[in-house]
Design a protein around this motif. Structure first.
Motif, PDB file in Angstrom:
ATOM      1  N   ALA A  15       0.830  -1.207   0.000  1.00 46.77           N
ATOM      2  CA  ALA A  15       0.000   0.000   0.000  1.00 46.77           C
ATOM      3  C   ALA A  15       0.861   1.252   0.000  1.00 46.77           C
ATOM      4  CB  ALA A  15      -0.926  -0.012   1.212  1.00 46.77           C
ATOM      5  N   SER A  16       1.960   1.244   0.734  1.00 47.88           N
ATOM      6  CA  SER A  16       2.854   2.404   0.783  1.00 47.88           C
ATOM      7  C   SER A  16       3.518   2.629  -0.572  1.00 47.88           C
ATOM      8  CB  SER A  16       3.919   2.200   1.860  1.00 47.88           C
ATOM      9  OG  SER A  16       3.342   2.176   3.145  1.00 47.88           O
ATOM     10  N   ARG A  17       3.888   1.546  -1.247  1.00 49.20           N
ATOM     11  CA  ARG A  17       4.501   1.668  -2.565  1.00 49.20           C
ATOM     12  C   ARG A  17       3.525   2.279  -3.557  1.00 49.20           C
ATOM     13  NH1 ARG A  17       5.289  -3.296  -3.446  1.00 49.20           N
ATOM     14  NH2 ARG A  17       7.295  -3.431  -2.364  1.00 49.20           N
ATOM     15  N   ARG A  18       2.282   1.817  -3.535  1.00 48.39           N
ATOM     16  CA  ARG A  18       1.278   2.365  -4.449  1.00 48.39           C
ATOM     17  C   ARG A  18       1.011   3.846  -4.117  1.00 48.39           C
ATOM     18  NH1 ARG A  18      -0.747  -2.862  -3.598  1.00 48.39           N
ATOM     19  NH2 ARG A  18      -2.102  -2.165  -1.885  1.00 48.39           N
ATOM     20  N   LEU A  19       1.062   4.159  -2.834  1.00 50.54           N
ATOM     21  CA  LEU A  19       0.833   5.536  -2.409  1.00 50.54           C
ATOM     22  C   LEU A  19       1.921   6.442  -2.963  1.00 50.54           C
ATOM     23  CD1 LEU A  19      -1.145   7.139  -0.578  1.00 50.54           C
ATOM     24  CD2 LEU A  19       0.498   6.819   1.278  1.00 50.54           C
ATOM     25  N   ARG A  20       3.167   6.009  -2.877  1.00 55.35           N
ATOM     26  CA  ARG A  20       4.278   6.803  -3.398  1.00 55.35           C
ATOM     27  C   ARG A  20       4.189   6.945  -4.914  1.00 55.35           C
ATOM     28  NH1 ARG A  20       7.202   3.040  -0.006  1.00 55.35           N
ATOM     29  NH2 ARG A  20       7.426   3.925   2.097  1.00 55.35           N
ATOM     30  N   ASN A  21       3.785   5.885  -5.583  1.00 56.19           N
ATOM     31  CA  ASN A  21       3.643   5.943  -7.044  1.00 56.19           C
ATOM     32  C   ASN A  21       2.563   6.932  -7.464  1.00 56.19           C
ATOM     33  OD1 ASN A  21       5.649   4.033  -7.422  1.00 56.19           O
ATOM     34  ND2 ASN A  21       4.231   2.296  -7.519  1.00 56.19           N
ATOM     35  N   SER A  22       1.603   7.178  -6.571  1.00 57.97           N
ATOM     36  CA  SER A  22       0.527   8.121  -6.894  1.00 57.97           C
ATOM     37  C   SER A  22       0.896   9.565  -6.541  1.00 57.97           C
ATOM     38  CB  SER A  22      -0.754   7.727  -6.147  1.00 57.97           C
ATOM     39  OG  SER A  22      -0.611   7.924  -4.751  1.00 57.97           O
ATOM     40  N   GLY A  23       2.098   9.777  -6.001  1.00 57.38           N
ATOM     41  CA  GLY A  23       2.550  11.138  -5.699  1.00 57.38           C
ATOM     42  C   GLY A  23       2.338  11.572  -4.267  1.00 57.38           C
TER      43      GLY A  23
END
Length: 208
Positions: A15-23
C-alpha cells in the motif's frame, strides 16, 4: 507553518509503494494522549516544506479533514539516492507539555569581531543546532548567536549564548559546556616558528 494531510486507510509495504507511485508520502502521527494515526501527504508539497528550516524546528499546524492539530516533525526517511521521501513521522503537542527539539543556531557578527577584523583569524561553527527543552509557546524558530566580541586565543562555548526566555539547553553526556565555534589564527602565523626559538641542531652522522 501549515500543511494538509489525509487519513490513510490502507497500510503495509504494498500500500505504501502504491501511495508513493501516486505522488503521496505515507506517514504517522502519534502522541498527545491519542492513538497513532496513519496519514498521507502530497509528496511535492512535503518535499518543498522540508527544505525550509522552520519546518524542522517549529510547531506545525496539520489539517486533516478540516480539523487542525499542532504537531512537530520527528523523523523523515529519504530514499538513498532518489529525490524521494519514503516516510514521515509527526508528534502531537499541547501547550502544557515541554518539547525536546533541536533548534537551528544562526551565527552573526564574526566578521566584525576583533578576532577576524584585526587578527585575521578563521572562525568556523562547530555545531548547527542546539537541543533544547521548552513549552511550545516558547519554542524559537532559531537562536541567534552573537560572535561580534570574539578575541584571538579565546574560546566560545554554550555558556556564552543568551538563550530566549523559557528555553533551556538539553546537553547529554559529560560535556555540559561544549565549544560552539573554532577560532584559528592565520595560516602564516601557525607556520611561522616561535620568535627567539633556537634552530634545530643538525642530525649526527653515525660511525661507519
Amino acid at each position: 507553518m501549515k500543511f494538509v494531510a489525509t487519513e490513510r486507510a490502507k497500510q503495509g509495504t504494498g500500500a505504501s509503494r502504491r501511495l508513493r507511485n501516486s505522488g503521496n508520502t505515507p506517514g504517522i502521527v502519534y502522541g498527545g494522549g491519542a492513538e497513532p494515526l496513519a496519514i498521507e501527504t502530497n509528496h511535492n508539497e512535503l518535499w518543498h516544506a522540508l527544505k525550509k528550516e522552520a519546518f524542522h524546528s517549529s510547531v506545525l499546524e496539520m489539517d486533516i479533514a478540516g480539523q487542525t492539530s499542532k504537531v512537530v516533525l520527528r523523523d523523515v526517511q529519504f530514499h538513498p539516492y532518489k529525490q524521494l521521501v519514503l516516510h514521515v513521522d509527526f508528534q502531537r503537542v499541547d501547550e502544557k507539555t515541554k518539547l525536546h527539539l533541536n533548534v537551528p543556531l544562526h551565527f552573526e557578527g564574526a566578521d566584525k569581531s576583533p578576532a577576524v577584523a584585526q587578527d585575521k583569524c578563521v572562525v568556523t561553527p562547530l555545531v548547527t543546532a542546539l537541543p533544547v527543552i521548552c513549552v511550545p509557546s516558547d519554542l524559537p524558530e532559531f537562536i541567534t548567536v552573537d560572535l561580534s566580541n570574539l578575541q584571538k586565543g579565546s574560546s566560545f562555548t554554550l555558556k556564552n549564548v543568551k538563550l530566549p526566555k523559557g528555553v533551556e539547553a538539553h546537553i547529554r553526556g559529560t560535556q555540559s559546556n561544549p565549544a560552539l565555534v573554532s577560532i584559528v589564527p592565520p595560516a602564516d602565523e601557525i607556520a611561522a616558528p616561535a620568535e627567539g626559538a633556537a634552530p634545530a641542531a643538525p642530525a649526527k652522522k653515525g660511525k661507519k
